[in-house]
Design an enzyme around this catalytic site. Structure first.
Site, PDB file in Angstrom:
ATOM      1  N   GLU A  87       1.229  -4.007   4.695  1.00 54.62           N
ATOM      2  CA  GLU A  87       0.178  -3.152   5.352  1.00 54.62           C
ATOM      3  C   GLU A  87      -0.550  -2.045   4.359  1.00 54.62           C
ATOM      4  OE1 GLU A  87       1.586  -1.162   8.803  1.00 54.62           O
ATOM      5  OE2 GLU A  87      -0.526  -0.409   9.440  1.00 54.62           O
ATOM      6  N   HIS A 147      -3.474  -4.468  12.683  1.00 54.43           N
ATOM      7  CA  HIS A 147      -3.055  -3.172  13.779  1.00 54.43           C
ATOM      8  C   HIS A 147      -4.036  -2.468  14.299  1.00 54.43           C
ATOM      9  CE1 HIS A 147       1.187  -2.361  11.831  1.00 54.43           C
ATOM     10  NE2 HIS A 147       1.118  -3.555  12.629  1.00 54.43           N
TER      11      HIS A 147
HETATM   12  C1  RNT Z   1       1.663   3.963   9.046  1.00 55.67           C
HETATM   13  C2  RNT Z   1       1.231   2.231   9.829  1.00 55.67           C
HETATM   14  C3  RNT Z   1       2.438   1.586  10.064  1.00 55.67           C
HETATM   15  C4  RNT Z   1       3.094   2.537  11.193  1.00 55.67           C
HETATM   16  C5  RNT Z   1       4.354   1.871  12.019  1.00 55.67           C
HETATM   17  C6  RNT Z   1       5.301   2.789  12.706  1.00 55.67           C
HETATM   18  O1  RNT Z   1       0.426   4.256   8.838  1.00 55.67           O
HETATM   19  O2  RNT Z   1       0.436   2.165  10.283  1.00 55.67           O
HETATM   20  O3  RNT Z   1       2.319   0.650  10.545  1.00 55.67           O
HETATM   21  O4  RNT Z   1       2.302   3.084  12.242  1.00 55.67           O
HETATM   22  O5  RNT Z   1       5.087   0.958  11.243  1.00 55.67           O
HETATM   23 ZN    ZN Z   2      -0.173   0.324  11.342  1.00 55.80          ZN
END
Ligand code: RNT
Ligand code: ZN
Length: 431
Positions: A239, A299
């Site tokens: 991510e 996400h």
């Molecule tokens: C953080 C990311 C990540 C978290 C979670 C808790 O900026 O978005 O995905 O929000 O892993």
């Molecule tokens: Zn995230």
């Protein structure tokens, strides 16, 4: 206030409303029954961390850095242990239509009072989560937790200059992959494992290069085939992020970094809706990335001025994202997970608002008259196309949405709120 302000749709009238809507949509070649079925079957992963403001279940002395993320607000009712989180999630599952999954973070390990550090975690600490997911008949996803830990206190983990710190987090990444593989096997559904690290600098680093070089190396070690992890069960995602609290100037794992890493290493790329420039939206990235990627993890989040992780609502950004997937006939290539945390309102309601909005946006996208729009566009009839897009905004979508809820046996309208108010009175108030 009226007694039954949170009422359901008038179900006696719904059949008629739906029949009208169905024929109106059909006039443009859109099959509402097929859209309802398809929308119910898109899995949406329910994050466990809205229930407790991303605190987790490990016991730490004092407050640890949240790694650039922060839940704000002090609304009563926060879940204090695994059972309370699972109880809240089960309540949510009953009030949200469609296929759901559960998304668990490594800091939600339950070790029965024993201290098991992050690099020593095994599936044993997640047995209760697996049993619960099996009972709910849902799949489970997993996340490594590279934050809220003494080894992450100076803001660097997998890209840390100190080899021993990197090694610790590499061991954590590998441990999480083994756990995810086992979760997938046990539940007989592949487990998506997301890797997000907070690494970055508050102000003007003089060296943006070395941390990135180290990060490539760390991921290569985590993903090494010699670990024997079966990628059919553990599907790794990475991510990206533009900035965080305390990493405003530089984030090691930027979008460009992970775009290239994921493509060259066969990993899934994760786009969080809050991880780009404040006015940048992600829908236009989908068709570009999908020329090269098989799938994307998303996400679903809502930034307000910054990566604020507000509760997801049925807004233009959310609709634009799912419309893109639908217009590319590619919804089966989207992996959808929610990621927000608001501690200022009833947390159970926050979940339900966000999950229902996500499902609504999926349905909305599947009702798009994409064939007609694309036909008009190919004929150069762009005014007609624009007019139809406008028309769509006032179509009787509500009748189709209510029908989706009825077909899946969840409350229509705002009726779920009475249930949540009752839950608050009986369960959340006493926490
Ligand atoms: C953080 C990311 C990540 C978290 C979670 C808790 O900026 O978005 O995905 O929000 O892993
Ligand atoms: Zn995230």
């Amino acid at each position: 206030m009226r007694d039954h302000i949170f009422h359901s749709a008038d179900e006696a009238k719904l059949d008629g409303r739906y029949a009208d809507a169905k024929s109106l949509y059909a006039g443009y070649g859109v099959d509402t029954d097929a859209a309802v079925d398809a929308a119910l079957n898109v899995p949406v992963s329910l994050h466990c961390w809205q229930a407790d403001d991303v605190r987790g279940l490990e016991s730490h002395e004092g407050d640890l850095d949240g790694g650039g993320i922060m839940a704000t607000g002090g609304y009563p009712g926060r879940a204090r242990n695994g059972d309370e989180i699972r109880r809240d999630l089960s309540k949510v599952i009953n009030l949200v239509p469609g296929v759901l999954r559960a998304n668990i973070h490594a800091l939600y390990a339950e070790s029965g009072g024993k201290r098991v550090d992050r690099d020593a975690l095994t599936v044993e600490q997640f047995e209760r989560w697996i049993d619960w997911a099996a009972g709910e008949n849902i799949g489970m996803d997993f996340n490594s937790t590279y934050f809220a830990h003494p080894m992450a206190e100076d803001g660097y983990t997998l890209s840390h200059p100190d080899q021993s710190v990197r090694d610790f987090w590499i061991r954590h990444g590998i441990a999480c992959r083994r756990i995810a593989e086992e979760i997938g096997r046990r539940l007989d559904k592949p487990c998506y494992l997301n890797h997000w690290i907070p690494d970055g600098a508050k102000d003007s680093p003089s060296d943006r290069w070395s941390p990135r070089a180290r990060l490539v190396d760390s991921y290569d070690r985590i993903m090494d085939v010699s670990h024997g992890i079966d990628r059919a069960w553990c599907i790794d995602a990475v991510e990206s992020k533009l900035f965080g609290l305390g990493s405003e100037d530089y984030v090691v794992g930027s979008f460009e970094f992970y775009s290239a890493l994921s493509l060259t290493r066969g990993l899934l790329l994760c786009l969080d809706m809050g991880h780009f420039h404040p006015t940048e939206t992600i829908h236009d990235k989908i068709s570009a990335l999908l020329q090269f990627h098989d799938r994307l993890l998303m996400h679903v989040s809502r930034p307000i001025r910054w990566d604020s992780d507000h509760v997801v609502i049925f807004n233009d950004d959310l609709r634009a994202v799912f419309l893109e997937w639908a217009r590319g006939r590619a919804l089966d290539r989207a992996v959808v997970a929610m990621d927000f945390f608001d501690a200022s309102i009833n947390r159970t309601a926050a979940y339900i608002i966000g999950a229902r909005a996500t499902r609504k946006a999926i349905l909305y996208a599947l009702l798009d008259p994409v064939d007609t729009l694309q036909e008009l566009e190919s004929q150069g009839k762009n005014a007609q196309k624009l007019a139809l897009m406008e028309e769509w905004k006032t179509m009787p979508f509500d009748a189709v949405w209510d029908t989706l809820c009825v077909r899946d046996g969840v409350p229509t309208g705002a009726a779920w709120l009475s249930d949540v108010e009752q839950y608050e009175k009986e369960v959340l108030k006493s926490r």
